[in-house]
Design a protein around this motif. Structure first.
Motif, PDB file in Angstrom:
ATOM      1  N   VAL A  98      35.951  27.622  49.625  1.00  0.00           N
ATOM      2  CA  VAL A  98      36.179  28.944  50.235  1.00  0.00           C
ATOM      3  C   VAL A  98      36.673  29.939  49.185  1.00  0.00           C
ATOM      4  O   VAL A  98      36.173  31.069  49.104  1.00  0.00           O
ATOM      5  CB  VAL A  98      37.171  28.841  51.419  1.00  0.00           C
ATOM      6  CG1 VAL A  98      37.589  30.218  51.906  1.00  0.00           C
ATOM      7  CG2 VAL A  98      36.563  28.032  52.551  1.00  0.00           C
ATOM      8  N   ALA A  99      37.625  29.522  48.354  1.00  0.00           N
ATOM      9  CA  ALA A  99      38.144  30.410  47.305  1.00  0.00           C
ATOM     10  C   ALA A  99      37.051  30.803  46.320  1.00  0.00           C
ATOM     11  O   ALA A  99      36.951  31.972  45.913  1.00  0.00           O
ATOM     12  CB  ALA A  99      39.302  29.733  46.573  1.00  0.00           C
ATOM     13  N   ALA A 100      36.219  29.835  45.940  1.00  0.00           N
ATOM     14  CA  ALA A 100      35.143  30.120  44.987  1.00  0.00           C
ATOM     15  C   ALA A 100      34.105  31.053  45.593  1.00  0.00           C
ATOM     16  O   ALA A 100      33.611  31.959  44.916  1.00  0.00           O
ATOM     17  CB  ALA A 100      34.485  28.815  44.531  1.00  0.00           C
ATOM     18  N   LEU A 101      33.776  30.868  46.866  1.00  0.00           N
ATOM     19  CA  LEU A 101      32.807  31.753  47.518  1.00  0.00           C
ATOM     20  C   LEU A 101      33.346  33.170  47.667  1.00  0.00           C
ATOM     21  O   LEU A 101      32.609  34.146  47.478  1.00  0.00           O
ATOM     22  CB  LEU A 101      32.404  31.187  48.888  1.00  0.00           C
ATOM     23  CG  LEU A 101      31.517  29.950  48.854  1.00  0.00           C
ATOM     24  CD1 LEU A 101      31.334  29.379  50.253  1.00  0.00           C
ATOM     25  CD2 LEU A 101      30.170  30.248  48.209  1.00  0.00           C
ATOM     26  N   LEU A 102      34.636  33.288  47.979  1.00  0.00           N
ATOM     27  CA  LEU A 102      35.245  34.624  48.062  1.00  0.00           C
ATOM     28  C   LEU A 102      35.269  35.291  46.683  1.00  0.00           C
ATOM     29  O   LEU A 102      34.955  36.471  46.550  1.00  0.00           O
ATOM     30  CB  LEU A 102      36.656  34.536  48.644  1.00  0.00           C
ATOM     31  CG  LEU A 102      36.743  34.219  50.132  1.00  0.00           C
ATOM     32  CD1 LEU A 102      38.183  33.949  50.538  1.00  0.00           C
ATOM     33  CD2 LEU A 102      36.144  35.352  50.957  1.00  0.00           C
ATOM     34  N   THR A 103      35.627  34.522  45.663  1.00  0.00           N
ATOM     35  CA  THR A 103      35.621  35.043  44.294  1.00  0.00           C
ATOM     36  C   THR A 103      34.219  35.474  43.900  1.00  0.00           C
ATOM     37  O   THR A 103      34.029  36.557  43.335  1.00  0.00           O
ATOM     38  CB  THR A 103      36.139  33.979  43.312  1.00  0.00           C
ATOM     39  OG1 THR A 103      37.478  33.635  43.666  1.00  0.00           O
ATOM     40  CG2 THR A 103      36.095  34.470  41.873  1.00  0.00           C
ATOM     41  N   LEU A 104      33.253  34.634  44.192  1.00  0.00           N
ATOM     42  CA  LEU A 104      31.856  34.935  43.877  1.00  0.00           C
ATOM     43  C   LEU A 104      31.416  36.225  44.551  1.00  0.00           C
ATOM     44  O   LEU A 104      30.833  37.107  43.908  1.00  0.00           O
ATOM     45  CB  LEU A 104      30.965  33.768  44.306  1.00  0.00           C
ATOM     46  CG  LEU A 104      29.455  33.950  44.193  1.00  0.00           C
ATOM     47  CD1 LEU A 104      29.037  34.161  42.750  1.00  0.00           C
ATOM     48  CD2 LEU A 104      28.741  32.746  44.783  1.00  0.00           C
ATOM     49  N   SER A 105      31.712  36.380  45.829  1.00  0.00           N
ATOM     50  CA  SER A 105      31.253  37.580  46.546  1.00  0.00           C
ATOM     51  C   SER A 105      31.915  38.854  46.020  1.00  0.00           C
ATOM     52  O   SER A 105      31.236  39.857  45.798  1.00  0.00           O
ATOM     53  CB  SER A 105      31.470  37.425  48.051  1.00  0.00           C
ATOM     54  OG  SER A 105      32.832  37.245  48.340  1.00  0.00           O
ATOM     55  N   VAL A 106      33.220  38.807  45.789  1.00  0.00           N
ATOM     56  CA  VAL A 106      33.909  39.991  45.260  1.00  0.00           C
ATOM     57  C   VAL A 106      33.406  40.315  43.856  1.00  0.00           C
ATOM     58  O   VAL A 106      33.158  41.487  43.521  1.00  0.00           O
ATOM     59  CB  VAL A 106      35.437  39.781  45.268  1.00  0.00           C
ATOM     60  CG1 VAL A 106      36.153  40.865  44.489  1.00  0.00           C
ATOM     61  CG2 VAL A 106      35.958  39.731  46.700  1.00  0.00           C
ATOM     62  N   ALA A 107      33.227  39.308  43.027  1.00  0.00           N
ATOM     63  CA  ALA A 107      32.771  39.529  41.651  1.00  0.00           C
ATOM     64  C   ALA A 107      31.353  40.098  41.614  1.00  0.00           C
ATOM     65  O   ALA A 107      31.051  40.978  40.795  1.00  0.00           O
ATOM     66  CB  ALA A 107      32.847  38.229  40.853  1.00  0.00           C
ATOM     67  N   VAL A 108      30.489  39.624  42.503  1.00  0.00           N
ATOM     68  CA  VAL A 108      29.121  40.155  42.554  1.00  0.00           C
ATOM     69  C   VAL A 108      29.147  41.631  42.968  1.00  0.00           C
ATOM     70  O   VAL A 108      28.440  42.459  42.384  1.00  0.00           O
ATOM     71  CB  VAL A 108      28.238  39.318  43.512  1.00  0.00           C
ATOM     72  CG1 VAL A 108      26.951  40.043  43.868  1.00  0.00           C
ATOM     73  CG2 VAL A 108      27.927  37.974  42.896  1.00  0.00           C
ATOM     74  N   ILE A 109      29.963  41.963  43.949  1.00  0.00           N
ATOM     75  CA  ILE A 109      30.064  43.357  44.407  1.00  0.00           C
ATOM     76  C   ILE A 109      30.575  44.255  43.285  1.00  0.00           C
ATOM     77  O   ILE A 109      30.011  45.322  43.021  1.00  0.00           O
ATOM     78  CB  ILE A 109      30.963  43.455  45.658  1.00  0.00           C
ATOM     79  CG1 ILE A 109      30.272  42.805  46.853  1.00  0.00           C
ATOM     80  CG2 ILE A 109      31.329  44.904  45.961  1.00  0.00           C
ATOM     81  CD1 ILE A 109      31.173  42.576  48.056  1.00  0.00           C
ATOM     82  N   ILE A 110      31.631  43.829  42.600  1.00  0.00           N
ATOM     83  CA  ILE A 110      32.177  44.642  41.506  1.00  0.00           C
ATOM     84  C   ILE A 110      31.169  44.763  40.376  1.00  0.00           C
ATOM     85  O   ILE A 110      31.006  45.842  39.788  1.00  0.00           O
ATOM     86  CB  ILE A 110      33.519  44.074  41.007  1.00  0.00           C
ATOM     87  CG1 ILE A 110      34.579  44.238  42.107  1.00  0.00           C
ATOM     88  CG2 ILE A 110      33.969  44.775  39.725  1.00  0.00           C
ATOM     89  CD1 ILE A 110      35.903  43.567  41.805  1.00  0.00           C
ATOM     90  N   THR A 111      30.466  43.685  40.055  1.00  0.00           N
ATOM     91  CA  THR A 111      29.433  43.735  39.012  1.00  0.00           C
ATOM     92  C   THR A 111      28.376  44.761  39.375  1.00  0.00           C
ATOM     93  O   THR A 111      28.010  45.612  38.552  1.00  0.00           O
ATOM     94  CB  THR A 111      28.781  42.349  38.820  1.00  0.00           C
ATOM     95  OG1 THR A 111      29.795  41.406  38.463  1.00  0.00           O
ATOM     96  CG2 THR A 111      27.718  42.387  37.741  1.00  0.00           C
TER      97      THR A 111
END
Length: 184
Positions: free
Chosen positions: A93-106
């Motif tokens: 869950v933490a990795a998926l949340l990190t992934l989604s936020v990082a993709v949006i910021i990128t």
């Protein structure tokens, strides 16, 4: 999937090595700036700007490197008590949340960098550094790298949950060993 995880983590590790070199460069640059300023009363604007410019790659590349080495912030006093399956689920869950936020910021930061590049943005200070878009390019680069590490962590957690990778029980073994030693 294991090959993809290893490739991503090799890249993150290599970029972490680059970040360590940038830390060394920053230390040398600050030392040089202090010597020039206090011994020779010289304080080049470009040198001072470069100091704070170097903090960006350290922080932005360091995000993924920190995540890879599990040095990120986590509520360990709760996490330590979880069994391996719950730990893998929390990690997923933490990795998926990190992934989604990082993709949006990128994604959002790409237009910001492009705008800076088209404007030929540079320092507003006389004697400052040109090409500020190079500094801003570390935003999508850093968060893109964080996206990749989030993907690797997600894949690893899935493999653990599916039984394809052994769970990380290093903390559980250490706790049991120390408890046995305390009783004896």
């Amino acid at each position: 999937m294991k090959t993809a995880i290893n490739a991503i983590e090799w890249l993150v590790e290599a970029m972490g090595g680059l970040a360590r070199l940038v830390v060394l460069a920053l230390v040398l640059l600050v030392a040089t700036d202090v010597i020039l300023r206090y011994l020779f009363s010289i304080g080049p604007v470009a040198m001072q700007e470069l100091e704070w410019h170097l903090i960006s790659p350290i922080a932005l590349i360091g995000l993924s490197y920190t995540m890879k080495h599990r040095a990120d912030v986590r509520v360990d006093f709760l996490y330590e008590r979880f069994n391996w399956r719950l730990k893998a689920f929390v990690d997923l869950v933490a990795a998926l949340l990190t992934l989604s936020v990082a993709v949006i910021i990128t994604y959002l930061s790409l237009a910001y960098v492009q705008q800076s590049f088209r404007m030929g943005e540079g320092s507003p200070d006389p004697g400052g550094l040109p090409m500020r878009y190079l500094l801003k390019a570390f935003i999508p680069l850093g968060f893109g790298l964080l996206s990749l590490q989030g993907l690797a962590e997600s894949l690893r957690s899935l493999l653990v949950l599916c039984g394809k990778l052994p769970p990380d029980t290093s903390n559980e073994t250490t706790d049991q060993t120390s408890t046995a030693e305390e009783v004896a």
